[in-house]
Design a protein around this motif. Structure first.
Motif, short mmCIF file in Angstrom:
data_model
loop_
_atom_site.label_atom_id
_atom_site.label_comp_id
_atom_site.label_asym_id
_atom_site.label_seq_id
_atom_site.Cartn_x
_atom_site.Cartn_y
_atom_site.Cartn_z
N SER A 120 110.49 53.09 -36.90
CA SER A 120 110.65 54.26 -36.04
C SER A 120 111.94 54.11 -35.24
CB SER A 120 109.46 54.39 -35.10
OG SER A 120 109.54 55.60 -34.38
N ASP A 121 112.54 55.23 -34.94
CA ASP A 121 113.77 55.29 -34.16
C ASP A 121 113.55 56.39 -33.11
OD1 ASP A 121 116.95 54.78 -34.18
OD2 ASP A 121 116.56 56.92 -33.92
N GLU A 122 113.94 56.14 -31.87
CA GLU A 122 113.74 57.13 -30.81
C GLU A 122 114.32 58.49 -31.14
OE1 GLU A 122 114.99 56.11 -26.86
OE2 GLU A 122 113.89 54.21 -26.91
N LYS A 123 115.52 58.51 -31.72
CA LYS A 123 116.19 59.77 -32.00
C LYS A 123 115.71 60.44 -33.29
CE LYS A 123 120.35 58.40 -29.56
NZ LYS A 123 121.76 58.07 -29.67
N HIS A 124 115.15 59.64 -34.20
CA HIS A 124 114.72 60.16 -35.51
C HIS A 124 113.36 59.58 -35.88
CE1 HIS A 124 118.80 61.64 -35.81
NE2 HIS A 124 119.23 60.42 -35.58
N PRO A 125 112.30 59.97 -35.15
CA PRO A 125 110.97 59.40 -35.37
C PRO A 125 110.31 59.93 -36.64
CG PRO A 125 110.84 61.14 -33.75
CD PRO A 125 112.31 60.96 -34.07
N THR A 163 116.30 67.92 -38.62
CA THR A 163 115.77 66.63 -38.18
C THR A 163 115.32 65.82 -39.38
OG1 THR A 163 113.52 67.47 -37.89
CG2 THR A 163 115.01 67.62 -35.98
N PHE A 164 115.16 64.50 -39.17
CA PHE A 164 114.76 63.60 -40.25
C PHE A 164 114.23 62.31 -39.66
CE2 PHE A 164 119.25 63.29 -39.31
CZ PHE A 164 119.43 61.94 -39.07
N TRP A 165 113.62 61.49 -40.51
CA TRP A 165 113.13 60.17 -40.15
C TRP A 165 114.17 59.16 -40.58
CZ3 TRP A 165 109.88 56.94 -43.86
CH2 TRP A 165 109.50 55.74 -43.29
N THR A 166 114.61 58.31 -39.69
CA THR A 166 115.53 57.22 -40.03
C THR A 166 114.74 55.92 -40.05
OG1 THR A 166 117.45 58.28 -39.04
CG2 THR A 166 117.55 55.93 -39.28
N THR A 167 114.94 55.14 -41.11
CA THR A 167 114.26 53.86 -41.23
C THR A 167 115.20 52.74 -40.80
OG1 THR A 167 114.97 53.37 -43.48
CG2 THR A 167 113.04 54.80 -43.22
N THR A 168 114.66 51.53 -40.80
CA THR A 168 115.45 50.35 -40.43
C THR A 168 116.39 49.92 -41.54
OG1 THR A 168 113.78 48.86 -41.32
CG2 THR A 168 113.61 49.47 -38.97
N GLY A 169 116.20 50.43 -42.75
CA GLY A 169 116.99 49.99 -43.88
C GLY A 169 116.34 48.85 -44.64
N TRP A 201 111.43 52.48 -51.98
CA TRP A 201 112.28 51.31 -51.98
C TRP A 201 113.68 51.79 -51.65
CZ3 TRP A 201 108.01 51.88 -54.75
CH2 TRP A 201 107.14 50.82 -54.82
N LEU A 202 114.13 51.49 -50.45
CA LEU A 202 115.37 52.04 -49.95
C LEU A 202 116.36 50.95 -49.63
CD1 LEU A 202 114.05 53.91 -46.82
CD2 LEU A 202 114.03 54.88 -49.05
N PRO A 203 117.59 51.12 -49.99
CA PRO A 203 118.60 50.25 -49.40
C PRO A 203 119.14 50.87 -48.12
CG PRO A 203 119.55 51.49 -51.19
CD PRO A 203 118.10 51.88 -51.11
N ALA A 204 118.68 52.08 -47.78
CA ALA A 204 119.24 52.76 -46.60
C ALA A 204 118.22 53.61 -45.90
CB ALA A 204 120.45 53.58 -47.02
N GLN A 205 118.67 54.65 -45.23
CA GLN A 205 118.07 55.15 -44.05
C GLN A 205 117.15 56.36 -44.02
OE1 GLN A 205 120.87 53.23 -43.72
NE2 GLN A 205 120.46 52.33 -41.79
#
Length: 138
Positions: free
Chosen positions: A21-26, A37-43, A120-124
């Motif tokens: 979870s990210d404050e700006k993109h939960p 808007t979107f969900w951003t992961t840790t990568g 399975w993500l290499p990114a966000q």
């Protein structure tokens, strides 16, 4: 007749688990209905989220909008609780460096209370903006 968008928080859908979870993109952005808007992961991967519909829904099509997702697996459960998942879809997504991945996945219809998505993500970023009564999950 336009089908109702069931995978929206305004329709009662709820993200009940997300691995990051990210404050700006939960994770709640996945189902807020806002294309900006979107969900951003840790990568780190795999990343997962579970969406609960709180009613039995029929799903026929999933539309995924994402960046840098390699593989997507979607599991479904006919239980009202997030247990007893069965694999429904597994798909390798086309790599599009720096470009939005738009995938429309048609499968035989399922009835479910809960969807569990594992990627399975290499990114966000990953977004499933909405679903309709006959199952479009975007």
């Amino acid at each position: 007749m336009r089908k109702a968008d069931l995978c929206l928080s305004s329709e009662g859908a709820e993200v009940i688990l997300a691995t990051s979870s990210d404050e700006k993109h939960p994770p709640e952005n996945i189902i807020d209905g806002n294309a900006e808007t979107f969900w951003t992961t840790t990568g780190m991967f795999p990343q997962e989220f579970i969406i609960c519909f709180h009613k039995h829904v029929k799903i026929e099509k999933i539309i995924i909008q994402s960046y840098l997702v390699r593989t997507l697996r979607v599991e479904k459960s006919t239980s009202k609780e997030p247990v007893g998942f069965e694999q429904w879809i597994e798909k390798d997504l086309v790599h599009t460096e720096g470009q939005l991945q738009n995938e429309e996945i048609m499968r035989s219809s399922v009835f479910t209370f809960v969807l569990h998505a594992v990627s399975w993500l290499p990114a966000q970023t990953l977004r499933l903006p909405d679903t309709d009564s006959h199952g479009t999950l975007r």
